[in-house]
Enzyme design. Structure first.
Site, PDB file in Angstrom:
ATOM      1  N   ASN A   1       0.807  -1.226   0.000  1.00  0.00           N
ATOM      2  CA  ASN A   1       0.000   0.000   0.000  1.00  0.00           C
ATOM      3  C   ASN A   1       0.839   1.276   0.000  1.00  0.00           C
ATOM      4  O   ASN A   1       0.449   2.266  -0.601  1.00  0.00           O
ATOM      5  CB  ASN A   1      -0.914  -0.034   1.233  1.00  0.00           C
TER       6      ASN A   1
ATOM      7  N   TYR B   1       4.655   9.517 -10.944  1.00  0.00           N
ATOM      8  CA  TYR B   1       3.586   8.838 -10.201  1.00  0.00           C
ATOM      9  C   TYR B   1       2.772   7.954 -11.155  1.00  0.00           C
ATOM     10  O   TYR B   1       2.548   6.766 -10.895  1.00  0.00           O
ATOM     11  CB  TYR B   1       2.699   9.873  -9.509  1.00  0.00           C
TER      12      TYR B   1
ATOM     13  N   ALA C   1       3.662   6.874 -14.092  1.00  0.00           N
ATOM     14  CA  ALA C   1       4.530   5.800 -14.611  1.00  0.00           C
ATOM     15  C   ALA C   1       4.630   4.666 -13.596  1.00  0.00           C
ATOM     16  O   ALA C   1       4.551   3.484 -13.945  1.00  0.00           O
ATOM     17  CB  ALA C   1       5.913   6.358 -14.940  1.00  0.00           C
ATOM     18  N   SER C   2       4.788   5.023 -12.306  1.00  0.00           N
ATOM     19  CA  SER C   2       4.934   3.976 -11.285  1.00  0.00           C
ATOM     20  C   SER C   2       3.652   3.161 -11.144  1.00  0.00           C
ATOM     21  O   SER C   2       3.696   1.939 -10.981  1.00  0.00           O
ATOM     22  CB  SER C   2       5.321   4.589  -9.930  1.00  0.00           C
ATOM     23  N   LYS C   3       2.504   3.827 -11.209  1.00  0.00           N
ATOM     24  CA  LYS C   3       1.238   3.112 -10.986  1.00  0.00           C
ATOM     25  C   LYS C   3       0.841   2.280 -12.209  1.00  0.00           C
ATOM     26  O   LYS C   3       0.309   1.177 -12.062  1.00  0.00           O
ATOM     27  CB  LYS C   3       0.138   4.108 -10.612  1.00  0.00           C
TER      28      LYS C   3
HETATM   29  P1  NAI Z   1      -0.643   8.536   2.821  1.00  0.00           P
HETATM   30  O1  NAI Z   1       0.444   9.474   2.418  1.00  0.00           O
HETATM   31  O2  NAI Z   1      -1.694   9.016   3.748  1.00  0.00           O
HETATM   32  O3  NAI Z   1      -0.024   7.204   3.418  1.00  0.00           O
HETATM   33  C1  NAI Z   1       1.062   6.550   2.789  1.00  0.00           C
HETATM   34  C2  NAI Z   1       1.745   5.668   3.793  1.00  0.00           C
HETATM   35  O4  NAI Z   1       2.885   5.080   3.156  1.00  0.00           O
HETATM   36  C3  NAI Z   1       2.264   6.442   5.003  1.00  0.00           C
HETATM   37  O5  NAI Z   1       2.038   5.667   6.148  1.00  0.00           O
HETATM   38  C4  NAI Z   1       3.759   6.566   4.710  1.00  0.00           C
HETATM   39  O6  NAI Z   1       4.540   6.705   5.865  1.00  0.00           O
HETATM   40  C5  NAI Z   1       4.004   5.229   4.017  1.00  0.00           C
HETATM   41  N1  NAI Z   1       5.248   5.234   3.238  1.00  0.00           N
HETATM   42  C6  NAI Z   1       5.607   6.071   2.242  1.00  0.00           C
HETATM   43  N2  NAI Z   1       6.841   5.775   1.814  1.00  0.00           N
HETATM   44  C7  NAI Z   1       7.284   4.724   2.564  1.00  0.00           C
HETATM   45  C8  NAI Z   1       8.474   3.969   2.602  1.00  0.00           C
HETATM   46  N3  NAI Z   1       9.506   4.218   1.793  1.00  0.00           N
HETATM   47  N4  NAI Z   1       8.567   2.964   3.492  1.00  0.00           N
HETATM   48  C9  NAI Z   1       7.547   2.679   4.332  1.00  0.00           C
HETATM   49  N5  NAI Z   1       6.382   3.366   4.343  1.00  0.00           N
HETATM   50  C10 NAI Z   1       6.264   4.382   3.471  1.00  0.00           C
HETATM   51  O7  NAI Z   1      -1.277   8.030   1.451  1.00  0.00           O
HETATM   52  P2  NAI Z   1      -2.638   7.241   1.143  1.00  0.00           P
HETATM   53  O8  NAI Z   1      -3.563   8.188   0.507  1.00  0.00           O
HETATM   54  O9  NAI Z   1      -3.075   6.446   2.293  1.00  0.00           O
HETATM   55  O10 NAI Z   1      -2.099   6.298  -0.016  1.00  0.00           O
HETATM   56  C11 NAI Z   1      -1.927   4.895   0.121  1.00  0.00           C
HETATM   57  C12 NAI Z   1      -1.710   4.318  -1.262  1.00  0.00           C
HETATM   58  O11 NAI Z   1      -2.851   4.601  -2.067  1.00  0.00           O
HETATM   59  C13 NAI Z   1      -0.518   4.923  -1.999  1.00  0.00           C
HETATM   60  O12 NAI Z   1       0.151   3.912  -2.724  1.00  0.00           O
HETATM   61  C14 NAI Z   1      -1.168   5.914  -2.958  1.00  0.00           C
HETATM   62  O13 NAI Z   1      -0.379   6.147  -4.098  1.00  0.00           O
HETATM   63  C15 NAI Z   1      -2.464   5.200  -3.277  1.00  0.00           C
HETATM   64  N6  NAI Z   1      -3.532   6.076  -3.751  1.00  0.00           N
HETATM   65  C16 NAI Z   1      -4.118   7.010  -2.936  1.00  0.00           C
HETATM   66  C17 NAI Z   1      -5.140   7.805  -3.421  1.00  0.00           C
HETATM   67  C18 NAI Z   1      -5.834   8.806  -2.582  1.00  0.00           C
HETATM   68  O14 NAI Z   1      -6.682   9.520  -3.120  1.00  0.00           O
HETATM   69  N7  NAI Z   1      -5.553   8.922  -1.311  1.00  0.00           N
HETATM   70  C19 NAI Z   1      -5.599   7.689  -4.818  1.00  0.00           C
HETATM   71  C20 NAI Z   1      -4.933   6.679  -5.572  1.00  0.00           C
HETATM   72  C21 NAI Z   1      -3.938   5.901  -5.047  1.00  0.00           C
END
Ligand code: NAI
Length: 249
Positions: A89, A154, A156-158
């Site tokens: 995630n 972003y 590209a990664s997804k």
């Molecule tokens: P967020 O920023 O609230 O949470 C992301 C989590 O990933 C955080 O706990 C952060 O500490 C952790 N993280 C980031 N880099 C890390 C690393 N190198 N090692 C360990 N942990 C790491 O983001 P959210 O919204 O909860 O996103 C979760 C996933 O959903 C992501 O992959 C995001 O790209 C995807 N996503 C989110 C959307 C949204 O609208 N919120 C829409 C589409 C996809």
């Protein structure tokens, strides 16, 4: 649902969608291995999961770091045994024009959103084999299907993650390990605060969302829980959009 007693490893579980998936799994009797970098927030989420009846442990890991993922593999195995469910995630975004990214910024997005999933799968899949059940859920994005300006690494990664999901699903199909991507549209989390707090950007997003609202992270939790159930055993190698209709246009 057939998942009580299963071990689920969730990355980026300290907040947002990772936290929502954790709290959706907890009442189903799943043993939760929660990983991230913010140990205080992670411990808080683990405490909430325990209150819902789950066994939960926290593990510090930067999932973009190969050595730390290898250590995580050892630590989770020692605590819980093999993981049955792996939810990739964690992800990041940096929004700017393509020509303005430094190579370090580009690499950090690809490394966190895509390469880390390879590292996690390479470590944890060998322990899943031969056990007749496994679930890998990769959190992609609508930005892997459509896009927006200021999203080149972003997107590209997804898009890469969706391709990765399909190929891996084919490799694991005979093992009854399903591999599925979830592509969320706009969900209200810390990641999207900069958009929600900017009226112009917020309107840009809402005008493209037919349901005219932000998604509730708990809906991602319920979808992930379903995908881990026995009922979802024939769903593999695909990507599930949960986007209020955005990509239908
Ligand atoms: P967020 O920023 O609230 O949470 C992301 C989590 O990933 C955080 O706990 C952060 O500490 C952790 N993280 C980031 N880099 C890390 C690393 N190198 N090692 C360990 N942990 C790491 O983001 P959210 O919204 O909860 O996103 C979760 C996933 O959903 C992501 O992959 C995001 O790209 C995807 N996503 C989110 C959307 C949204 O609208 N919120 C829409 C589409 C996809």
């Amino acid at each position: 649902m057939g998942i009580s007693g299963r071990v689920a490893l969730i990355t980026g579980a300290s907040r947002g969608l990772g936290k929502a998936m954790t709290l959706a799994m907890a009442p189903a009797g799943v043993k939760l291995a929660l990983t991230g970098r913010d140990m205080e927030a992670l411990s808080d989420v683990a405490g909430q999961a325990r209150q819902l009846g789950a066994e939960a442990e926290v593990f510090r890991c930067d999932i973009a770091n190969e050595a730390q993922v290898r250590q995580l593999e050892k630590d989770v195995l020692a605590k819980f045994g093999p993981a049955d469910i792996l939810i990739n995630n964690a992800g990041i975004n940096i929004r700017k024009l393509c020509v303005d990214y430094t190579l370090d910024e580009w690499n950090s997005i690809i490394q966190t959103n895509l390469t880390s999933v390879f590292l996690m799968c390479r470590s944890f899949i060998p322990h899943m084999l031969g056990r007749g059940y496994g679930r890998i859920i990769n959190i992609a994005s609508i930005m892997g299907h459509i896009s927006f300006p200021q999203r080149t690494p972003y997107s590209a990664s997804k898009a890469g993650l969706i391709g990765f999901t399909k190929s891996l699903a084919l490799e694991l199909a005979q093992e009854n390990i399903t591999v599925v991507a979830i592509s969320p549209g706009p969900f209200a989390t810390e990641m999207t605060v900069p958009i929600m707090n900017d009226p112009e950007k917020n309107e840009q997003f809402m005008s493209r969302t037919p349901q005219r609202r932000w998604g509730d992270p708990r809906d991602i939790g319920k979808l992930a829980l379903y995908l881990c159930s026995d009922d979802a055993s024939f769903i593999t190698g695909t990507d599930i959009l949960i986007d209020g209709g955005w990509c239908a246009q």
